[in-house]
Design a protein around this motif. Sequence first.
Motif, mmCIF file in Angstrom:
data_model
loop_
_atom_site.group_PDB
_atom_site.id
_atom_site.type_symbol
_atom_site.label_atom_id
_atom_site.label_comp_id
_atom_site.label_asym_id
_atom_site.label_seq_id
_atom_site.Cartn_x
_atom_site.Cartn_y
_atom_site.Cartn_z
ATOM 1 N N ASP A 258 0.741 -1.234 0.016
ATOM 2 C CA ASP A 258 -0.074 -0.062 0.033
ATOM 3 C C ASP A 258 0.738 1.374 -0.017
ATOM 4 O OD1 ASP A 258 -2.268 -1.305 0.017
ATOM 5 O OD2 ASP A 258 -2.682 -1.353 2.144
ATOM 6 N N SER A 259 1.899 1.319 0.820
ATOM 7 C CA SER A 259 2.542 2.413 0.959
ATOM 8 C C SER A 259 3.840 2.610 -0.145
ATOM 9 C CB SER A 259 3.395 2.457 2.396
ATOM 10 O OG SER A 259 4.249 1.378 2.606
ATOM 11 N N SER A 260 4.282 1.296 -0.421
ATOM 12 C CA SER A 260 5.721 1.678 -1.247
ATOM 13 C C SER A 260 5.670 0.717 -2.470
ATOM 14 C CB SER A 260 6.994 1.188 -0.668
ATOM 15 O OG SER A 260 7.124 2.129 0.590
ATOM 16 N N GLY A 261 4.686 -0.182 -2.987
ATOM 17 C CA GLY A 261 4.551 -0.960 -4.063
ATOM 18 C C GLY A 261 5.408 -2.343 -3.862
ATOM 19 N N ILE A 262 5.230 -3.045 -5.093
ATOM 20 C CA ILE A 262 5.950 -4.443 -5.178
ATOM 21 C C ILE A 262 7.258 -4.279 -4.676
ATOM 22 C CG2 ILE A 262 5.978 -4.587 -7.485
ATOM 23 C CD1 ILE A 262 4.871 -7.356 -7.053
ATOM 24 N N GLU A 263 7.980 -3.393 -5.401
ATOM 25 C CA GLU A 263 9.499 -3.537 -5.227
ATOM 26 C C GLU A 263 9.884 -3.522 -3.659
ATOM 27 O OE1 GLU A 263 13.595 -1.277 -6.850
ATOM 28 O OE2 GLU A 263 11.518 -0.410 -7.514
ATOM 29 N N ALA A 264 9.340 -2.639 -3.039
ATOM 30 C CA ALA A 264 9.724 -2.709 -1.500
ATOM 31 C C ALA A 264 9.300 -3.947 -0.848
ATOM 32 C CB ALA A 264 9.029 -1.589 -0.836
ATOM 33 N N MET B 66 -2.348 -19.450 -2.033
ATOM 34 C CA MET B 66 -1.540 -18.356 -1.747
ATOM 35 C C MET B 66 -2.180 -17.028 -1.568
ATOM 36 S SD MET B 66 1.641 -19.560 -1.520
ATOM 37 C CE MET B 66 2.752 -18.060 -1.650
ATOM 38 N N PRO B 67 -1.398 -15.971 -1.026
ATOM 39 C CA PRO B 67 -2.142 -14.741 -0.908
ATOM 40 C C PRO B 67 -2.645 -13.895 -2.371
ATOM 41 C CG PRO B 67 -0.370 -14.967 0.525
ATOM 42 C CD PRO B 67 -0.187 -15.920 -0.386
ATOM 43 N N GLN B 68 -3.422 -13.010 -2.089
ATOM 44 C CA GLN B 68 -3.746 -12.420 -3.492
ATOM 45 C C GLN B 68 -2.971 -11.627 -4.119
ATOM 46 O OE1 GLN B 68 -7.205 -9.625 -2.256
ATOM 47 N NE2 GLN B 68 -8.613 -11.162 -2.238
ATOM 48 N N TRP B 69 -1.855 -11.340 -3.444
ATOM 49 C CA TRP B 69 -0.735 -10.766 -4.168
ATOM 50 C C TRP B 69 0.107 -11.645 -5.092
ATOM 51 C CZ3 TRP B 69 3.429 -13.299 -2.313
ATOM 52 C CH2 TRP B 69 3.640 -13.581 -0.950
ATOM 53 N N TYR B 70 0.132 -13.049 -4.762
ATOM 54 C CA TYR B 70 0.711 -13.884 -5.245
ATOM 55 C C TYR B 70 0.994 -13.806 -7.038
ATOM 56 C CZ TYR B 70 3.176 -18.441 -6.425
ATOM 57 O OH TYR B 70 3.949 -19.509 -6.781
ATOM 58 N N LYS B 71 -0.019 -13.527 -7.719
ATOM 59 C CA LYS B 71 0.100 -13.437 -9.295
ATOM 60 C C LYS B 71 1.157 -12.226 -9.358
ATOM 61 C CE LYS B 71 -2.313 -13.051 -13.337
ATOM 62 N NZ LYS B 71 -3.866 -13.102 -13.857
ATOM 63 N N ALA B 72 0.979 -11.104 -8.718
ATOM 64 C CA ALA B 72 1.615 -10.117 -8.818
ATOM 65 C C ALA B 72 3.337 -10.478 -8.782
ATOM 66 C CB ALA B 72 1.323 -8.908 -8.140
ATOM 67 N N THR C 182 4.884 -13.551 -8.683
ATOM 68 C CA THR C 182 5.239 -14.192 -9.742
ATOM 69 C C THR C 182 5.260 -13.476 -11.362
ATOM 70 O OG1 THR C 182 2.967 -15.127 -10.569
ATOM 71 C CG2 THR C 182 4.014 -16.412 -9.104
ATOM 72 N N ASN C 183 4.612 -12.562 -11.527
ATOM 73 C CA ASN C 183 4.939 -11.518 -12.719
ATOM 74 C C ASN C 183 5.973 -10.727 -12.491
ATOM 75 O OD1 ASN C 183 2.682 -12.692 -14.229
ATOM 76 N ND2 ASN C 183 1.255 -10.973 -13.262
ATOM 77 N N TYR C 184 6.392 -10.281 -11.166
ATOM 78 C CA TYR C 184 7.471 -9.459 -10.946
ATOM 79 C C TYR C 184 8.828 -10.165 -10.930
ATOM 80 C CZ TYR C 184 10.427 -6.142 -8.637
ATOM 81 O OH TYR C 184 11.577 -5.219 -8.052
ATOM 82 N N ALA D 284 4.132 -20.320 -17.900
ATOM 83 C CA ALA D 284 3.413 -19.847 -18.863
ATOM 84 C C ALA D 284 2.910 -21.331 -19.564
ATOM 85 C CB ALA D 284 4.414 -19.039 -19.668
ATOM 86 N N GLY D 285 1.837 -20.824 -20.509
ATOM 87 C CA GLY D 285 1.329 -22.157 -21.083
ATOM 88 C C GLY D 285 -0.147 -21.709 -21.005
ATOM 89 N N SER D 286 -0.831 -23.043 -21.471
ATOM 90 C CA SER D 286 -2.206 -23.002 -21.626
ATOM 91 C C SER D 286 -2.900 -24.001 -20.768
ATOM 92 C CB SER D 286 -2.722 -23.763 -23.237
ATOM 93 O OG SER D 286 -2.028 -25.122 -23.365
ATOM 94 N N ILE D 287 -2.086 -24.564 -19.562
ATOM 95 C CA ILE D 287 -2.780 -25.147 -18.635
ATOM 96 C C ILE D 287 -3.365 -24.300 -17.489
ATOM 97 C CG2 ILE D 287 -2.284 -26.937 -16.870
ATOM 98 C CD1 ILE D 287 -0.549 -28.236 -18.756
#
Length: 581
Positions: free
Chosen positions: A512-518, A553-559, A561-563, A569-572
Amino acid sequence: MRLLELECRCLLAEAEEAARIAAERIAEITGGGAPDRLRITFDSVRTDGFVLEITEDRNIFIGAPRTRDYVAGLGELLNRLLAAADRAGALGAEADPSAGGAAIKAELAPGRWEIAPALTDRIHYMPGHFGNSFEVCWSGEMQRYLEDLALAGASGYGDWFDPNDMPDPYHSHVYHSSSMFLWRRKKEWLKISQRLGLDNILVITPNVGYVDQMRPEWVGVRDHKLRVQGQVLCPSNPAAREVILNNHRQLFDDLKESGIRIEKIVCVPYDDGGCACPSCQPYYPVFLELVRDVYGTVSAFYPELKADICGWWTSDEELLQLQQFIAGPAKDWFGVYQFSATYGVFELPDVRERIGDMRLGCFLHIGFSHDRRDVYTKTGVHSASRRISSVLGSFARQQCTGFMSYNESFGDHFNAFAASRLGWNPAGGVRDIAEFYGRLLFRLQGDTLNRFVDVLLEMEMLEEPKAARWQRELEAIERYASVDENRSWSFAQIRLKAELMALDYTIASQMDSSGIEAAYPLMKRRVQRTERLWRSVYGFGVLRHILIPDNMMPQWYKAYTNYANTGAAGSIRSGVMSSEA
């Protein structure tokens, strides 16, 4: 050194299992003080539960009519004995070196108690499937797990011979298939249950077939909107119906030949099961006809068998159809209708106007704490003793005779233990139960025990701002906790829950305060600790069905894995049913 030297008189065969457990569990009460002799006599008594008597000179009598009641009576003795050891300062790593067996016996209050269970059914359904704890554990772990529940007062153990992902073990195309291994393991667990005097219960999903039976000419039609999922065979197809019945015939023939008693089956229409083809619509009457035929098939091996109907996903219209079925074909062998108490249920609603005078039980989901945020082992132990107490406390108003709890992991152990105790006395104090749990599992005493109980009960509400304090408390307590080798997961799952929740709270604040990098370093730490919980504590390997790691996993998990560029990746896409399935 053992503080109590047990002298046991077992006057009948039905009490031998309780006597064996007494010898093992009382030998685990150790310390530096001098030992003293403890005499226990097991004998037959006509009662609905058990009689426990402690004389003035601290000789002990346990009387009961059957094996599981002797074990439950021993559980009550252990509750009192461990509390006495706590008061004497003789329990666990914090024990006074001078406190011996005589000091424990001096704190053991004499008296006579005749105790009967308030609820007839105190069953724990613990299916070994999906890669969960009950599928991956070994014999010593399951023996101790079921013993704990029997000591707490359970009346039965249930499993599901789940065909999903499994080839037919009775016509295998390989030397040793997954189903051959798991079916033998399930039979071993049922035999452990049987030795403890527990009722053996099997959940039946009537038209779910083996993976090698999913032939185009037999397979049913799946439709998530119609609640149909899994490896379903079409019960309206005569050839497929014969395959369905033969699957049950083979299993129950094998169970009978293996010397396993089955007291009842619990038939479930959906999840998994059903068929959405036109010939099977509406499905519920088709399901009931299939239950009739399945019962006719398997009761040839178990003539006294009863059949419950589970209310998972059951509509009011279907309940009317069930009433007709119970009054007709199932009149002589119907057990109870299990009302489904899952998320957001804290007491049974007024179901009598919907079910009439139908005998009522409860399918009680205990695989989460206060709400579903931690369902299915997302963060470790589930603590819901107050929720369970509230639900069981409402049974009398609806004339509900008992429960079958639904478990998916060792994370449900405390809830199952608490439910077993509350099944004898729904008004029993949950703190007393948690204290017994802390003494029995970890040999905690005094202030350390009180702090442990405070944390375990507070965890029910899943309040993340408190988690860092819980973590500090549990890390301090852990050095005093004695952990049995067959419960290596037991304290770690509680401590890791606090740590994971504390990380989640801090990560959310940083996002909330500093974003995913922090937040990324703590996210990485959270993932690593989750992997430790799943692999090193619970022993998970290949997870399937509802146990989807990404969804656990928590809601931030997709963010995350992207970071980190770690997503697959793939169609499964797990958790998504194909439209043509």
